[in-house]
Design a protein around this motif. Structure first.
Motif, short mmCIF file in Angstrom:
data_model
loop_
_atom_site.label_atom_id
_atom_site.label_comp_id
_atom_site.label_asym_id
_atom_site.label_seq_id
_atom_site.Cartn_x
_atom_site.Cartn_y
_atom_site.Cartn_z
N ASP A 2 13.53 32.28 69.27
CA ASP A 2 13.90 31.71 67.99
C ASP A 2 13.17 30.39 67.74
O ASP A 2 12.76 30.10 66.61
N LYS A 54 9.50 31.09 66.67
CA LYS A 54 9.29 32.01 65.55
C LYS A 54 8.70 31.28 64.35
O LYS A 54 9.24 30.27 63.89
N ARG A 75 7.74 29.97 60.65
CA ARG A 75 8.59 29.77 59.47
C ARG A 75 7.73 29.68 58.21
O ARG A 75 6.54 29.41 58.27
N TRP A 99 1.61 29.62 57.31
CA TRP A 99 2.93 29.54 57.93
C TRP A 99 3.08 28.20 58.62
O TRP A 99 2.11 27.48 58.85
N GLY A 152 7.27 27.23 64.57
CA GLY A 152 8.72 27.25 64.77
C GLY A 152 9.24 25.87 65.10
O GLY A 152 8.49 24.88 65.12
N ARG A 170 2.70 39.31 57.80
CA ARG A 170 3.70 38.88 58.77
C ARG A 170 3.01 38.24 59.98
O ARG A 170 1.85 38.53 60.28
N LYS A 190 3.77 36.67 64.11
CA LYS A 190 4.63 36.40 65.27
C LYS A 190 3.91 35.44 66.19
O LYS A 190 2.69 35.26 66.11
N SER A 200 7.97 35.90 69.96
CA SER A 200 8.99 35.81 68.90
C SER A 200 9.06 37.12 68.15
O SER A 200 8.22 38.01 68.31
N TRP A 244 8.83 39.04 64.39
CA TRP A 244 7.92 38.86 63.26
C TRP A 244 8.61 38.07 62.15
O TRP A 244 9.80 38.26 61.87
N SER A 245 7.86 37.23 61.47
CA SER A 245 8.29 36.55 60.24
C SER A 245 7.47 37.12 59.09
O SER A 245 6.23 37.10 59.13
#
Length: 239
Positions: free
Chosen positions: A33, A36, A38, A53, A56, A108, A110, A118, A120-121
């Protein structure tokens, strides 16, 4: 006091191992987490489209690397972006992968750090034709005694004709130009709209000799109500 039996010792060992396993699993989930990515989102100017992006919450993890995938909306299979597979940057160029400008896309990302991966975002849906920002025109200024002639050139897309030249954004949109004049005797922010339309050559007359004037311009897409930033200033003093 009775001694501990072998069966009790085995049970205690199993309980201890279960607890250690649970702690390790929880620690792994916390680390996943923390690294990951953001705020995964597309940025696009004249169809030059990049995925951005933020790292994290574990910002101090300098060894973190990222993996990027993309797909067209409705497809089940994600495609790897080879140039953005195992990178440390926080941006990935997906211009070529989003060249069908009417299609909606997803991206996406990761991350991995110290052997932990992490989840995937995923970005929001991105449709280039609707969401790309249009750049300002290029302005060339030619002045005479009491007038200024402007030559406007539409921004170019990254895509090319068979001849090799870049395709102008007027190929994709019905563009208007907005031209503003700044009298440098007045406040810098005092911009007066002197032209709005499609002409590429514009003549501004009735100006005062000896006065410094600056020109800025914008492009505007009426259908989408999108307006560009101002062009760079072009200044001249009338003789």
């Amino acid at each position: 006091m009775r001694g501990i039996t072998l069966s009790s010792l085995c049970l205690l060992m199993h309980l201890l191992l279960d607890e250690i396993t649970t702690i390790l699993v929880l620690e792994k989930q916390v680390l996943q987490d923390l690294i990951k990515p953001r705020k995964v989102e597309f940025h696009s100017l004249n169809f030059n489209s990049t995925l951005h992006w933020q790292p994290g919450r574990a910002r101090g993890a300098r060894d973190t690397v990222y993996f990027v995938q993309y797909k067209v909306y409705g497809q089940s299979t994600w495609q790897n972006k080879d140039d953005c597979w195992g990178i440390q940057n926080h941006v990935c160029d997906l211009t070529n992968e989003t060249s069908d400008i009417q299609e909606p896309y997803y991206g996406r990302v990761k991350a991995t750090s110290t052997g932990i991966y992490s989840d995937w975002s995923v970005s929001c849906r991105f449709t280039p034709w609707q969401e790309t920002m249009i750049g300002p025109p290029t302005v060339t200024v030619v002045h005479s005694n009491k007038s200024i002639t402007l030559k406007l050139r539409a921004p170019r897309s990254p895509y090319r004709r068979k001849t090799g030249s870049k395709i102008p954004m007027t190929k994709y949109y019905d563009l208007l130009y907005k031209v503003f004049i700044i009298n440098n005797l007045l406040d810098e922010q005092h911009r007066v709209l002197v032209y709005e339309g499609k002409d590429k050559v514009i003549k501004i007359e009735g100006l005062r000799p000896g006065v410094s004037y600056c020109i800025v311009a914008k492009t505007y897409v009426p259908m989408l109500d999108h307006s560009s930033a101002y062009s760079s200033k072009k200044c001249t003093v009338l003789q």
